[in-house]
Motif scaffolding. Sequence first.
Motif, PDB file in Angstrom:
ATOM      1  N   GLY A  65       0.787  -1.226   0.000  1.00 45.85           N
ATOM      2  CA  GLY A  65       0.000   0.000   0.000  1.00 45.85           C
ATOM      3  C   GLY A  65       0.822   1.279   0.000  1.00 45.85           C
ATOM      4  N   LYS A  66       2.043   1.216  -0.528  1.00 37.99           N
ATOM      5  CA  LYS A  66       2.896   2.417  -0.574  1.00 37.99           C
ATOM      6  C   LYS A  66       2.262   3.492  -1.456  1.00 37.99           C
ATOM      7  CE  LYS A  66       6.411  -0.072  -2.111  1.00 37.99           C
ATOM      8  NZ  LYS A  66       5.801  -1.414  -1.962  1.00 37.99           N
ATOM      9  N   THR A  67       1.888   3.095  -2.683  1.00 41.30           N
ATOM     10  CA  THR A  67       1.340   4.084  -3.611  1.00 41.30           C
ATOM     11  C   THR A  67      -0.010   4.594  -3.108  1.00 41.30           C
ATOM     12  OG1 THR A  67       2.457   2.866  -5.378  1.00 41.30           O
ATOM     13  CG2 THR A  67       0.921   4.572  -6.059  1.00 41.30           C
ATOM     14  N   ALA A  68      -0.819   3.705  -2.546  1.00 38.70           N
ATOM     15  CA  ALA A  68      -2.120   4.127  -2.012  1.00 38.70           C
ATOM     16  C   ALA A  68      -1.940   5.140  -0.883  1.00 38.70           C
ATOM     17  CB  ALA A  68      -2.902   2.903  -1.509  1.00 38.70           C
TER      18      ALA A  68
ATOM     19  N   GLU B 124       9.477   6.053  -3.368  1.00 37.08           N
ATOM     20  CA  GLU B 124       8.843   4.743  -3.172  1.00 37.08           C
ATOM     21  C   GLU B 124       9.789   3.686  -3.701  1.00 37.08           C
ATOM     22  OE1 GLU B 124       4.761   3.974  -4.582  1.00 37.08           O
ATOM     23  OE2 GLU B 124       5.247   1.838  -4.637  1.00 37.08           O
TER      24      GLU B 124
ATOM     25  N   LYS C 110      -3.754  -0.902   5.735  1.00 33.69           N
ATOM     26  CA  LYS C 110      -4.970  -1.699   5.445  1.00 33.69           C
ATOM     27  C   LYS C 110      -5.679  -2.140   6.715  1.00 33.69           C
ATOM     28  CE  LYS C 110      -2.706  -3.434   1.245  1.00 33.69           C
ATOM     29  NZ  LYS C 110      -2.586  -4.508   0.254  1.00 33.69           N
TER      30      LYS C 110
ATOM     31  N   ASP D 289      -8.385  -1.350   7.757  1.00 36.04           N
ATOM     32  CA  ASP D 289      -9.819  -1.600   7.548  1.00 36.04           C
ATOM     33  C   ASP D 289     -10.105  -3.091   7.427  1.00 36.04           C
ATOM     34  OD1 ASP D 289     -10.064  -1.876   4.153  1.00 36.04           O
ATOM     35  OD2 ASP D 289      -8.315  -0.847   4.960  1.00 36.04           O
TER      36      ASP D 289
ATOM     37  N   ARG E 135      -7.322   3.450   2.180  1.00 34.65           N
ATOM     38  CA  ARG E 135      -8.570   3.228   1.450  1.00 34.65           C
ATOM     39  C   ARG E 135      -9.754   3.828   2.187  1.00 34.65           C
ATOM     40  NH1 ARG E 135     -10.421  -1.439  -1.245  1.00 34.65           N
ATOM     41  NH2 ARG E 135      -8.432  -1.403  -2.335  1.00 34.65           N
TER      42      ARG E 135
ATOM     43  N   ASP F 258       2.796   3.297 -11.265  1.00 34.34           N
ATOM     44  CA  ASP F 258       2.755   4.046 -10.006  1.00 34.34           C
ATOM     45  C   ASP F 258       2.974   5.535 -10.263  1.00 34.34           C
ATOM     46  OD1 ASP F 258       2.210   1.748  -8.694  1.00 34.34           O
ATOM     47  OD2 ASP F 258       4.062   1.660  -7.516  1.00 34.34           O
TER      48      ASP F 258
ATOM     49  N   ARG G 272      -0.150   7.041 -11.497  1.00 29.44           N
ATOM     50  CA  ARG G 272      -1.136   7.255 -10.425  1.00 29.44           C
ATOM     51  C   ARG G 272      -0.827   8.546  -9.657  1.00 29.44           C
ATOM     52  NH1 ARG G 272      -1.074   1.547  -7.317  1.00 29.44           N
ATOM     53  NH2 ARG G 272      -2.197   2.723  -5.709  1.00 29.44           N
TER      54      ARG G 272
HETATM   55  N1  LIG Z   1      -8.441  -2.739   1.868  1.00 27.99           N
HETATM   56  C1  LIG Z   1      -7.417  -1.938   1.599  1.00 27.99           C
HETATM   57  N2  LIG Z   1      -6.712  -2.129   0.489  1.00 27.99           N
HETATM   58  C2  LIG Z   1      -5.671  -1.312   0.230  1.00 27.99           C
HETATM   59  C3  LIG Z   1      -5.314  -0.264   1.120  1.00 27.99           C
HETATM   60  N3  LIG Z   1      -4.219   0.364   0.622  1.00 27.99           N
HETATM   61  C4  LIG Z   1      -3.924  -0.263  -0.545  1.00 27.99           C
HETATM   62  N4  LIG Z   1      -4.793  -1.270  -0.785  1.00 27.99           N
HETATM   63  C5  LIG Z   1      -4.819  -2.161  -1.962  1.00 27.99           C
HETATM   64  O1  LIG Z   1      -3.648  -2.953  -2.001  1.00 27.99           O
HETATM   65  C6  LIG Z   1      -3.211  -3.126  -3.358  1.00 27.99           C
HETATM   66  C7  LIG Z   1      -1.776  -2.661  -3.506  1.00 27.99           C
HETATM   67  O2  LIG Z   1      -1.704  -1.273  -3.202  1.00 27.99           O
HETATM   68  P1  LIG Z   1      -0.526  -0.353  -3.737  1.00 27.99           P
HETATM   69  O3  LIG Z   1      -0.729   0.983  -3.147  1.00 27.99           O
HETATM   70  O4  LIG Z   1      -0.425  -0.451  -5.223  1.00 27.99           O
HETATM   71  O5  LIG Z   1       0.713  -1.099  -3.083  1.00 27.99           O
HETATM   72  P2  LIG Z   1       2.280  -0.789  -3.321  1.00 27.99           P
HETATM   73  O6  LIG Z   1       2.974  -1.070  -2.038  1.00 27.99           O
HETATM   74  O7  LIG Z   1       2.448   0.570  -3.899  1.00 27.99           O
HETATM   75  O8  LIG Z   1       2.647  -1.891  -4.404  1.00 27.99           O
HETATM   76  P3  LIG Z   1       4.031  -2.046  -5.270  1.00 27.99           P
HETATM   77  O9  LIG Z   1       4.431  -0.675  -5.715  1.00 27.99           O
HETATM   78  O10 LIG Z   1       3.651  -2.943  -6.393  1.00 27.99           O
HETATM   79  O11 LIG Z   1       5.022  -2.677  -4.340  1.00 27.99           O
HETATM   80  C8  LIG Z   1      -4.195  -2.338  -4.218  1.00 27.99           C
HETATM   81  O12 LIG Z   1      -5.152  -3.220  -4.730  1.00 27.99           O
HETATM   82  C9  LIG Z   1      -4.783  -1.348  -3.239  1.00 27.99           C
HETATM   83  O13 LIG Z   1      -6.085  -0.952  -3.609  1.00 27.99           O
HETATM   84  C10 LIG Z   1      -6.092  -0.092   2.303  1.00 27.99           C
HETATM   85  O14 LIG Z   1      -5.877   0.808   3.142  1.00 27.99           O
HETATM   86  N5  LIG Z   1      -7.136  -0.965   2.496  1.00 27.99           N
END
Ligand SMILES: Nc1nc2c(ncn2[C@@H]2O[C@H](COP(=O)(O)OP(=O)(O)OP(=O)(O)O)[C@@H](O)[C@H]2O)c(=O)[nH]1
Lengths: 268, 116
Positions: free
Chosen positions: A66-69, A141, A189, A191, A223, A96, A99
């Motif tokens: 969830g780094k990007t989120a 990131e 995450k 939630d 999220r 990313d 986004r």
């Molecule tokens: N339920 C839930 N899902 C989340 C949350 N944050 C991220 N996600 C989901 O987790 C998945 C990966 O999220 P990213 O933000 O792409 O994760 P990342 O760490 O950036 O991924 P990489 O860059 O590929 O390493 C996505 O499907 C998001 O929608 C959260 O707070 N709650």
Amino acid sequence: MCNTCGCNITPGNKHFAYKPVEGGTTAVSVLKNLLAKNDDQAVHNRQHFDSHGVLAINLMSSPGSGKTALLEATIDALKHEFRIAVIEGDLETENDADRIRAKGVPAIQITTGSACHLDAHMVHDALHSLPLEGLDILFIENVGNLVCPASFDLGQHRNITLLSVTEGDDKPAKYPVMFRAADAIVLTKTDLLSVLDDFDPQRAERFVRELASNAPMMHLSARKQIGLDVWFDWLRQELHAQRDRVNQGKTARPKIQPEGVQLHVSTV
Amino acid sequence: MHELSVCQALIIQVQEIAKQHDALAVKLIKLQIGPLSGVEASLLENAFPLASAGTVAENAVLYIDRLPVRVRCQQCGAETEAAANRLICGQCGDYHTQLISGDEMLLASVELTKES
Ligand SMILES: Nc1nc2c(ncn2[C@@H]2O[C@H](COP(=O)(O)OP(=O)(O)OP(=O)(O)O)[C@@H](O)[C@H]2O)c(=O)[nH]1
Ligand SMILES: [Zn+2]
Ligand SMILES: [Zn+2]
Ligand SMILES: [Zn+2]
Ligand SMILES: [Zn+2]
């Protein structure tokens, strides 16, 4: 096989380390970090950040934690308060960075191909194509990977390690190098905690404390927008501290890195 | 795996040292690696022949000194050995400790020769 505990230094091979030097041979004592070149570049990067008053934060975690989120939610909330930019590291794709750009913030994508981490040289190339002028916070990131990124100083001031609740609460015990490197840990995450009966945030925290770390742990859901204020306050505090340091001509490195070589060079 | 990039960085450092000393070959390279360095000693050993091929270090012996994890307790002052993922004091069990050994990733020394 036991590669790390030192037990393969046996009485049989130990003498080898202290073998007398033969004629015609010169022994040179070095005692330098293997990544000295990277570290020099990191120092240079940090000077770039400091001379522009920018706070640089490195985000590390497993893929998909969830780094990007988190960055998206942070930009949504803070883009009028701070000027933010992002360097994105990934094996492949511009996803990313796209986004982040969609949020109206400059983003540089570094695609590492087969390298499983960012290093200080890659970050240097990227930072020269960013408008550092007038920037407040630069997020880096890192590549999703709980092992390699921890070993490479990029010139950042702070390390954040993310742990999502779907990964298991024993990750800090399994990846001690990564979690020891964190100045702050973000549990993401949250939630989903109600549907996962086997992730105990307190147990996760205990594993972190057993690494002799007092890094703050923030619980949040990007999220569902839960617990984000603590994270935002942490950022505000860090930016404030960075400005104070810059005014005093000082800098900061992630807490893991300062001791290193100086603290424990054992005699050769 | 980043052990290959770490090994390549090692070879660059060794090449520079050999050049400074006008050496024609490197006979021995000694490293100190701790479990908390983030590099795996055995993977470095595997990467070494690849990274050193065609360099002055081609025929060098790579010796890796594997250092133990040791902590100093900030409560009771004891210095004890610890597991890489449990850096607590072996004396009193407190986690307020400082790592005094175990995260090394050092080029300790090299042996050079003027004969190739
Ligand atoms: N339920 C839930 N899902 C989340 C949350 N944050 C991220 N996600 C989901 O987790 C998945 C990966 O999220 P990213 O933000 O792409 O994760 P990342 O760490 O950036 O991924 P990489 O860059 O590929 O390493 C996505 O499907 C998001 O929608 C959260 O707070 N709650
Ligand atoms: Zn991402
Ligand atoms: Zn530069
Ligand atoms: Zn790697
Ligand atoms: Zn103690």
